[in-house]
Design a protein around this motif. Structure first.
Motif, mmCIF file in Angstrom:
data_model
loop_
_atom_site.group_PDB
_atom_site.id
_atom_site.type_symbol
_atom_site.label_atom_id
_atom_site.label_comp_id
_atom_site.label_asym_id
_atom_site.label_seq_id
_atom_site.Cartn_x
_atom_site.Cartn_y
_atom_site.Cartn_z
ATOM 1 N N HIS A 6 72.538 -59.014 45.018
ATOM 2 C CA HIS A 6 71.630 -59.266 46.139
ATOM 3 C C HIS A 6 72.414 -59.257 47.453
ATOM 4 N N GLY A 63 56.577 -60.144 51.960
ATOM 5 C CA GLY A 63 57.560 -59.396 51.199
ATOM 6 C C GLY A 63 58.797 -60.213 50.911
ATOM 7 N N CYS A 64 59.949 -59.573 50.969
ATOM 8 C CA CYS A 64 61.214 -60.245 50.715
ATOM 9 C C CYS A 64 61.542 -61.172 51.871
ATOM 10 N N ALA A 96 61.103 -47.517 52.489
ATOM 11 C CA ALA A 96 61.832 -48.583 51.795
ATOM 12 C C ALA A 96 61.821 -49.865 52.608
ATOM 13 N N ARG A 121 58.468 -51.519 52.318
ATOM 14 C CA ARG A 121 58.315 -52.156 51.004
ATOM 15 C C ARG A 121 59.015 -53.511 51.001
ATOM 16 N N CYS A 122 60.192 -53.584 51.575
ATOM 17 C CA CYS A 122 60.906 -54.857 51.664
ATOM 18 C C CYS A 122 60.101 -55.887 52.460
ATOM 19 N N CYS A 158 65.249 -58.043 44.354
ATOM 20 C CA CYS A 158 65.575 -57.218 45.521
ATOM 21 C C CYS A 158 65.074 -55.799 45.305
ATOM 22 N N HIS A 159 64.447 -55.207 46.350
ATOM 23 C CA HIS A 159 64.019 -53.817 46.276
ATOM 24 C C HIS A 159 65.191 -52.856 46.462
ATOM 25 N N LEU A 160 66.261 -53.339 47.125
ATOM 26 C CA LEU A 160 67.408 -52.489 47.408
ATOM 27 C C LEU A 160 68.695 -53.170 46.928
ATOM 28 N N VAL A 188 56.171 -56.237 50.289
ATOM 29 C CA VAL A 188 56.003 -56.461 48.850
ATOM 30 C C VAL A 188 57.065 -57.442 48.366
ATOM 31 N N ARG A 189 56.608 -58.529 47.771
ATOM 32 C CA ARG A 189 57.562 -59.514 47.263
ATOM 33 C C ARG A 189 58.288 -58.960 46.041
ATOM 34 N N PRO A 190 59.619 -58.955 46.038
ATOM 35 C CA PRO A 190 60.344 -58.423 44.878
ATOM 36 C C PRO A 190 60.292 -59.373 43.688
#
Length: 344
Positions: free
Chosen positions: A250, A287-288, A304, A307-308, A325-327, A311-313
């Motif tokens: 992370h 999201g995150c 990307a 999305r962070c 984590c998305h990334l 959208v909650r990872p």
């Protein structure tokens, strides 16, 4: 003593919400983990990440908050348990060492009286037997002349010795779970090491399950088998301690590690702080929670980054390593809902 592989504490979907004049504050959000006998789970994160709120929820000490989810201790559900039943478990099955021993100890009673009372409440022992137990516990935690020191008051002890008294009180009734909330705060480095060694020794002797709550990654490296990194009330990452230090996944965990001073730094090397501020728990992002401070999100393409932000990872696991984590710095493959046992 060899560690028992049995899971002692299981936390599932734990959420703690406080009502404030400005609106509800969700201090812990859908948290899950397990702690096993003979092992230490280190919970780390910045101030306000939800570490201490989590420990207080496990102990059932949030009388003014809404606590949902599940907390089971040796198979018994604690969420929603009557206060009378919780009182029987506190000290006997689970115990806690708080940050400031001076404020936790009563100034009007000797330390021996306070430890003895703790023992009498749970075992109904006679005063003489409880007093002897207090002396034995003071000796076990390394306080010299325990019989004499049992008759002294908290202000007559140094900070490190007061913390030893708190450990003696916590362990007097032989609990199976010990929660240590910043137990080395405000202690010098030498005394910190002594306290950590004491906890580790007693854990090995009794096969205790330990939750070590701290913001000090040095403490985690010294005592933990597994690490749970929290951010904004959520789980950001969990992994065996060696993995967290060698290959964090992370970006927040990476930032925490990068912020530590290094021995090979030059004298004028600046400290590497994480930019920005912790998130507001009054108005959490959809999201995150780390996205506004995340260097990977900032440098990602538009899709990307959105999305962070939106959208909650989920907590995703690869083997014993899980990251939300998305990334991520390292890929993961499957959803992980709790912390598994990791053999040290």
């Amino acid at each position: 003593m060899a560690a028992d592989a049995t899971s002692l504490l299981a936390v599932r979907d734990l959420t703690v919400t406080f009502a404030t004049k400005d609106g509800p504050v969700r201090a812990v959000d859908s948290l899950g983990f397990e702690v096993h006998r003979g092992q230490t789970l280190g919970i780390v994160g910045e101030s306000g990440s939800g570490k201490s709120v989590t420990s207080m929820a496990v102990m059932g000490l949030h009388t003014g908050a809404e606590v949902t989810g599940s907390v089971t201790l040796d198979g018994r559900e604690l969420v929603g348990l009557a206060e009378r039943d919780l009182n029987r478990l506190r000290g006997r099955k689970m115990a806690m060492i708080f940050q400031d021993p001076l404020s936790s100890l009563h100034p009007y009673y000797t330390v021996g009286e306070q430890i003895a009372e703790h023992h009498r409440v749970h075992f109904g022992s006679r005063r003489a037997a409880a007093r002897q137990r207090a002396v034995e516990m003071l000796a076990e935690v390394g306080i010299p002349e325990p019989k004499r020191r049992a008759g002294e008051y908290p202000h007559q002890f140094s900070g490190g010795m007061r913390q030893r008294v708190m450990i003696a009180m916590a362990l007097a009734c032989e609990p199976e779970l010990l929660i240590a909330d910043e137990p080395t705060t405000a202690l010098d480095v030498t005394v910190q090491a002594q306290i950590l060694e004491l906890i580790a020794r007693i854990q090995e002797e009794r096969s205790l399950a330990v939750i070590m709550i701290t913001h000090d990654l040095g403490v985690v490296a010294r005592v933990a088998h597994e690490v749970l990194v929290m951010y904004g009330g959520r789980a950001a990452e969990r992994a065996p301690v060696e993995t967290v230090f060698a290959a964090p996944a992370h970006p927040y965990t990476r930032g925490l590690l990068d912020s530590l001073p290094r021995l090979d730094d030059t004298d004028d090397a600046p400290l590497r702080a994480i930019p920005g501020s912790p998130p507001s728990l009054l108005a959490p992002a959809p999201g995150c929670a780390f996205a506004p401070r995340c260097p990977r999100a900032a440098s990602a393409d538009t899709d990307a980054r959105k999305r962070c932000e939106r959208v909650r990872p989920r907590l995703i696991a690869s083997d014993a390593h899980a990251v939300a984590c998305h990334l991520p710095l390292h890929p993961a493959t499957a959803p992980m809902h709790h912390i598994r046992k990791v053999t040290p």
